[in-house]
Design a protein around this motif. Structure first.
Motif, short mmCIF file in Angstrom:
data_model
loop_
_atom_site.label_atom_id
_atom_site.label_comp_id
_atom_site.label_asym_id
_atom_site.label_seq_id
_atom_site.Cartn_x
_atom_site.Cartn_y
_atom_site.Cartn_z
N PRO A 175 15.82 13.04 15.15
CA PRO A 175 15.05 14.03 14.24
C PRO A 175 13.68 13.12 13.82
CG PRO A 175 16.95 12.95 13.27
CD PRO A 175 16.83 12.27 14.67
N LEU A 176 12.66 13.26 14.75
CA LEU A 176 11.38 12.70 14.25
C LEU A 176 10.37 13.82 14.74
CD1 LEU A 176 11.41 9.10 15.68
CD2 LEU A 176 11.62 9.61 13.40
N ASP A 177 9.29 13.88 13.86
CA ASP A 177 8.31 14.79 14.06
C ASP A 177 7.01 14.25 13.88
OD1 ASP A 177 9.73 17.30 14.48
OD2 ASP A 177 10.21 17.22 12.36
N GLY A 178 5.75 14.85 14.68
CA GLY A 178 4.49 14.66 14.38
C GLY A 178 3.93 13.31 15.31
N LEU A 179 3.18 12.52 14.30
CA LEU A 179 2.87 11.27 14.99
C LEU A 179 3.75 10.12 14.39
CD1 LEU A 179 0.20 10.30 16.39
CD2 LEU A 179 -0.88 9.99 14.48
N VAL A 180 4.09 9.06 15.22
CA VAL A 180 5.32 8.16 14.92
C VAL A 180 4.55 6.90 15.33
CG1 VAL A 180 7.44 7.21 15.39
CG2 VAL A 180 7.21 9.79 15.40
N LEU A 181 4.44 5.80 14.34
CA LEU A 181 4.08 4.62 14.63
C LEU A 181 5.41 3.56 14.56
CD1 LEU A 181 1.97 2.58 15.21
CD2 LEU A 181 1.86 2.21 12.44
N VAL A 182 5.77 2.98 15.63
CA VAL A 182 6.87 1.91 15.76
C VAL A 182 6.07 0.59 15.64
CG1 VAL A 182 8.93 1.01 16.77
CG2 VAL A 182 8.24 3.63 17.14
N LEU A 183 6.63 -0.10 14.65
CA LEU A 183 6.21 -1.75 14.36
C LEU A 183 7.52 -2.52 14.54
CD1 LEU A 183 3.79 -0.87 11.29
CD2 LEU A 183 3.15 -1.24 13.63
N ASP A 184 7.48 -3.54 15.21
CA ASP A 184 8.31 -4.60 15.38
C ASP A 184 8.37 -5.09 13.72
OD1 ASP A 184 8.95 -4.25 18.15
OD2 ASP A 184 8.28 -5.91 18.81
N ALA A 185 9.56 -5.68 13.64
CA ALA A 185 9.63 -6.39 12.53
C ALA A 185 8.75 -7.72 12.05
CB ALA A 185 11.21 -6.57 12.13
N ASP A 186 8.14 -8.09 13.04
CA ASP A 186 7.30 -9.23 12.79
C ASP A 186 5.73 -8.83 12.76
OD1 ASP A 186 6.72 -8.68 15.47
OD2 ASP A 186 7.05 -10.64 16.23
N THR A 187 5.55 -7.57 12.40
CA THR A 187 4.35 -6.98 12.47
C THR A 187 4.03 -6.41 10.87
OG1 THR A 187 4.64 -5.98 14.42
CG2 THR A 187 2.72 -5.19 13.25
N LEU A 188 2.83 -6.99 10.59
CA LEU A 188 2.22 -6.39 8.86
C LEU A 188 1.01 -5.66 9.30
CD1 LEU A 188 2.70 -9.74 7.07
CD2 LEU A 188 4.14 -7.80 7.15
N VAL A 189 0.83 -4.55 8.66
CA VAL A 189 -0.13 -3.75 8.54
C VAL A 189 -1.05 -4.22 7.66
CG1 VAL A 189 -0.86 -1.21 7.79
CG2 VAL A 189 1.56 -1.79 9.14
N VAL A 190 -2.32 -4.09 7.84
CA VAL A 190 -3.65 -4.65 7.08
C VAL A 190 -4.60 -3.72 7.16
CG1 VAL A 190 -2.92 -7.03 7.70
CG2 VAL A 190 -4.51 -5.86 9.18
N ALA A 191 -4.48 -2.29 7.25
CA ALA A 191 -5.51 -1.22 7.23
C ALA A 191 -4.70 0.03 6.77
CB ALA A 191 -6.26 -1.27 8.26
N ASP A 192 -5.40 0.98 6.45
CA ASP A 192 -4.80 2.35 6.34
C ASP A 192 -4.52 2.94 7.56
OD1 ASP A 192 -4.15 4.93 5.32
OD2 ASP A 192 -6.05 5.04 4.20
N LEU A 193 -3.20 3.55 7.32
CA LEU A 193 -2.61 3.95 8.72
C LEU A 193 -3.37 5.37 8.83
CD1 LEU A 193 1.09 2.69 8.74
CD2 LEU A 193 -0.72 1.86 10.12
N ALA A 194 -3.73 6.13 7.90
CA ALA A 194 -4.33 7.30 8.15
C ALA A 194 -5.68 7.11 9.07
CB ALA A 194 -4.90 8.00 6.78
N GLU A 195 -6.34 6.15 8.98
CA GLU A 195 -7.35 5.78 9.90
C GLU A 195 -6.77 5.65 11.28
OE1 GLU A 195 -9.83 2.64 8.47
OE2 GLU A 195 -9.75 3.33 6.44
N LEU A 196 -5.86 4.97 11.51
CA LEU A 196 -5.19 5.00 12.90
C LEU A 196 -4.68 6.26 13.56
CD1 LEU A 196 -4.21 3.27 15.00
CD2 LEU A 196 -2.12 2.84 13.79
N ALA A 197 -4.07 7.09 12.50
CA ALA A 197 -3.85 8.39 13.07
C ALA A 197 -5.05 9.00 13.41
CB ALA A 197 -3.14 9.32 11.88
N SER A 198 -6.20 9.13 12.67
CA SER A 198 -7.35 9.70 13.07
C SER A 198 -8.00 9.29 14.37
CB SER A 198 -8.51 9.73 11.90
OG SER A 198 -8.04 10.37 10.64
#
Length: 188
Positions: free
Chosen positions: A73-96
């Motif tokens: 039960p997922l909708d829209g845009l989905v980002l799956v990150l492995d557990a050894d991944t760190l986010v270092v920027a705004d994910l809204a920019e990635l969605a755009s």
């Protein structure tokens, strides 16, 4: 995706980095987990939406789960990150960024395999799997439009080679090598 309690701390670090770097309210953390991780996910990630799935036994626990994400039960845009991944920027920019490139048949974006040298790149030196050229794709960062994935309904499990070394990643590589018009590579 957290299969087993030992991965929950790493999943929490990844989720925290996504929330810390992103525009407030623009990210919903969803943790897909098995029964073994249930209590740890509840206590360490109380703000996350939780989806419990049956445990997948074997060497690569839960990796095949990525191939069946549209069934959840997922909708829209989905980002799956492995557990050894760190986010270092705004994910809204990635969605755009993805929205600007996901016209037509494109439903997914994956990170390229980072190792460009022959000896350090698993696909170029060691794998017998048909892979996305020139370097392969890394399913540790997978962005997709769940509605488009459901509409296209690719038979990803058919692309899962027997005795695959990296089950989800190998299937995505084999599929997208033959369906290059359905994927874009994420920028570094």
């Amino acid at each position: 995706i957290a299969c087993g309690e030992k991965f929950v701390r790493a999943v929490k670090a990844t989720a925290d980095s996504a929330l810390d770097w992103s525009t407030p309210g623009s990210v919903e953390v969803v943790v897909v987990h098995d029964a073994l991780a249930r209590d740890a996910v509840r206590s360490q990630l109380p703000q996350a939406r939780r989806i419990e799935v049956p445990a997948d036994e074997g060497r690569f626990k839960c990796f095949r789960l990525k191939l069946t994400l549209p069934q959840l039960p997922l909708d829209g845009l989905v980002l799956v990150l492995d557990a050894d991944t760190l986010v270092v920027a705004d994910l809204a920019e990635l969605a755009s960024w993805f929205a600007a490139r996901s016209k037509g048949a494109v439903w997914a974006a994956l990170a390229p395999e980072s190792a460009r040298s022959y000896a350090a790149n698993w696909y170029r030196c060691c794998s017998s799997v048909d892979y996305y050229r020139p370097s392969g794709l890394n399913a540790g960062v997978l962005l997709f439009n769940v509605t488009a994935w459901r509409r296209i309904s690719p038979a990803l499990l058919q692309y899962l080679p027997p005795n695959a070394s990296l089950p989800d990643q190998d299937a995505f590589n084999s599929y997208f090598q033959q369906h290059r018009h359905e994927v874009v590579e994420l920028p570094f």
